[in-house]
Design a protein around this motif. Sequence first.
Motif, short mmCIF file in Angstrom:
data_model
loop_
_atom_site.label_atom_id
_atom_site.label_comp_id
_atom_site.label_asym_id
_atom_site.label_seq_id
_atom_site.Cartn_x
_atom_site.Cartn_y
_atom_site.Cartn_z
N ILE A 10 3.23 -7.73 -6.01
CA ILE A 10 3.58 -6.37 -6.40
C ILE A 10 3.01 -6.09 -7.78
N THR A 11 2.13 -5.13 -7.86
CA THR A 11 1.52 -4.79 -9.14
C THR A 11 2.38 -3.76 -9.86
N LEU A 12 1.94 -3.35 -11.01
CA LEU A 12 2.67 -2.37 -11.79
C LEU A 12 2.53 -0.96 -11.21
N ARG A 13 1.69 -0.78 -10.22
CA ARG A 13 1.53 0.54 -9.60
C ARG A 13 2.64 0.73 -8.58
N ARG A 14 3.74 1.29 -9.05
CA ARG A 14 4.92 1.44 -8.20
C ARG A 14 5.61 2.75 -8.55
N PRO A 15 6.45 3.27 -7.65
CA PRO A 15 7.16 4.52 -7.96
C PRO A 15 8.23 4.31 -9.01
N ASP A 16 8.58 5.38 -9.68
CA ASP A 16 9.64 5.38 -10.68
C ASP A 16 10.95 5.63 -9.93
N ILE A 17 11.88 4.68 -9.96
CA ILE A 17 13.08 4.77 -9.15
C ILE A 17 14.33 4.66 -10.02
N GLU A 18 15.45 5.14 -9.47
CA GLU A 18 16.74 5.04 -10.14
C GLU A 18 17.65 4.00 -9.49
N GLN A 56 2.89 5.75 -6.48
CA GLN A 56 2.92 5.08 -7.78
C GLN A 56 3.21 6.01 -8.95
N PHE A 57 2.86 7.28 -8.83
CA PHE A 57 3.07 8.21 -9.95
C PHE A 57 4.22 9.18 -9.67
N LEU A 113 13.29 -7.00 -10.55
CA LEU A 113 14.02 -6.31 -11.62
C LEU A 113 13.15 -6.14 -12.86
N SER A 114 12.26 -7.08 -13.11
CA SER A 114 11.38 -6.94 -14.27
C SER A 114 10.38 -5.81 -14.06
N ILE A 115 10.04 -5.52 -12.81
CA ILE A 115 9.13 -4.42 -12.51
C ILE A 115 9.87 -3.10 -12.53
N PHE A 116 11.04 -3.07 -11.89
CA PHE A 116 11.85 -1.85 -11.82
C PHE A 116 12.99 -1.96 -12.84
N CYS A 117 12.64 -2.18 -14.08
CA CYS A 117 13.64 -2.48 -15.11
C CYS A 117 14.41 -1.24 -15.57
N GLY A 118 13.99 -0.05 -15.16
CA GLY A 118 14.67 1.15 -15.61
C GLY A 118 15.72 1.67 -14.63
N ILE A 119 16.07 0.89 -13.61
CA ILE A 119 17.01 1.36 -12.60
C ILE A 119 18.41 1.52 -13.19
N MET A 151 0.83 -1.20 0.00
CA MET A 151 0.00 0.00 0.00
C MET A 151 0.87 1.26 0.00
N LEU A 152 2.00 1.19 0.71
CA LEU A 152 2.90 2.36 0.73
C LEU A 152 3.50 2.61 -0.64
N LEU A 153 3.89 1.55 -1.35
CA LEU A 153 4.42 1.71 -2.70
C LEU A 153 3.38 2.30 -3.64
N GLN A 154 2.13 1.88 -3.48
CA GLN A 154 1.08 2.41 -4.32
C GLN A 154 0.81 3.88 -4.03
N ARG A 155 1.09 4.30 -2.79
CA ARG A 155 0.92 5.72 -2.44
C ARG A 155 1.83 6.60 -3.32
#
Length: 513
Positions: free
Chosen positions: A363-371, A336-337, A394-400, A330-334
Amino acid sequence: MRGIWDKFRAALCISGGNHRPPPTHSSPGLVAGGDEGGGGEALQEDLLSALPDDVLLLVLVRLPSAAAAARTSVLSRRWRRLWAQLPWLRFPEPADLARTRAALGALAAPALHKLHIVADDSDPGDAAAVLLLAAPRLTGTLVLHHVLPHRAWTGGSVDLPCFEKAVWIHLCLGYHGLAFPLTGVFAKLTVLHLYCVRFHGPCDLGVGLSSARCPSLRVLCVYNALGVSNFAIHSVSVISMYLGCVKELQQLTIVAPMLRHLVVFGCFVDGGRQPVAQISAPVLEMLWWDDAYDMSSVQLGKLSHLRDLRTLCMVSNGYPNYPYNWDPMMLLQRFQFQKIPILHLLIIYPANLMDSQHLAEIITLRRPDIEELSLLLGLSARGHAFGPCVFHLLSIFCGIRKLKMEIFKETKVEPSCSLGCVCHQPQNWETEELCLNSLLEVEICGLRGSEHELAFLKRLLKWTAVLKIITLVFDPSVTVSDQICQELLDHSRAETCMKIYLYRNGQWIKGDV
């Protein structure tokens, strides 16, 4: 200061050399070399005692304790009660607070820069008396630490006096009662640590710590505390706040326009209470919410400056509504954008995993954009496989751009899990391709050289196309062969710098390729 030390060194050199100056009976201090008047050696001049008080106090302040400084009174009349002028007093052994109280009463120094006390099970009344004696003269640091922090003193309570000039206060009272003063301003206080304390009294803790009473407070830490159900603090100065295991907390309110670091740990998670929090911290940069979370009752405000997000530990395999997984999801979804540079996740692998939905599937695709993704993997002694879980993260946060992993494993020896264990599911990570086209740096600590770890590293090197640096640190308790190192190097691209750290023959060795 340099002139003072030059005088001190010169006195030591003269006193310790072969040259013996003739006795000077008018010297302020004399040291007898034998039986005076009995044909023994002539009196030697005590050049050390002839030094000014400020030099001798520099000597005494470097002794390990106030008791050691007081024992110098036996040297000569010159040293008698010189310790009473010390600006620092240390009682590092479990101290009898009644004696500490007597020492403070005998202190002649107008200002006390540091008072450090490790307390025993003395009467709480003595603790209160020590604080009362120290309050008007303390201009620096106070440390009062109970030697058994989880065993409470018996009965009584401590009324905290107002330390108007203190800069740093650390109190660990073994869950002893502590009451904040109703009046007075802690004008200079910048750092306050309160551990194992049971708050009581008419003064509300939040009121006592807000700007009107603590206008200079920068760092606040309250850990393992009782007696606080509603904590509301309004501070225009506080920068870092740590609230851990405030066990009876029901409602949290923070209004802090300068707050940059906030940690909330284990305050709401026990007792099945719904977390209720209202936080206004517009410049917050680091949030570590290791606690129960409900988006409807925890209002975090607009955190547009947030750069570092840390969540509650998660169990690698658990039901979607398993509380240790639901709250961080729920915190990650908070967020998400929102773009957040650094995300820290703690993943726990218990000895007996539940045969249920995998964490990565929760973990759904509603997640923060991270580096940067930082993973702390807590493995049981059964050697569960972390590859499937890390692959899906890593497949979810593939842009790190950076991946950090730290592996902790219990030392207790248990049978390794079987290939049929749920930790190996799903198995498609061993064959499915993954494009980490932004990943530039990888750092993994705590490797043991197992077959599963090597398989994961080989796959990781294959997924990364632009990796510049990979650092591998093996656990010092294992022996890693040169063959394993070479095998890893063979899978690394020419443009990738691989650093391998091994512990051999009592020291770390490093290989760069």
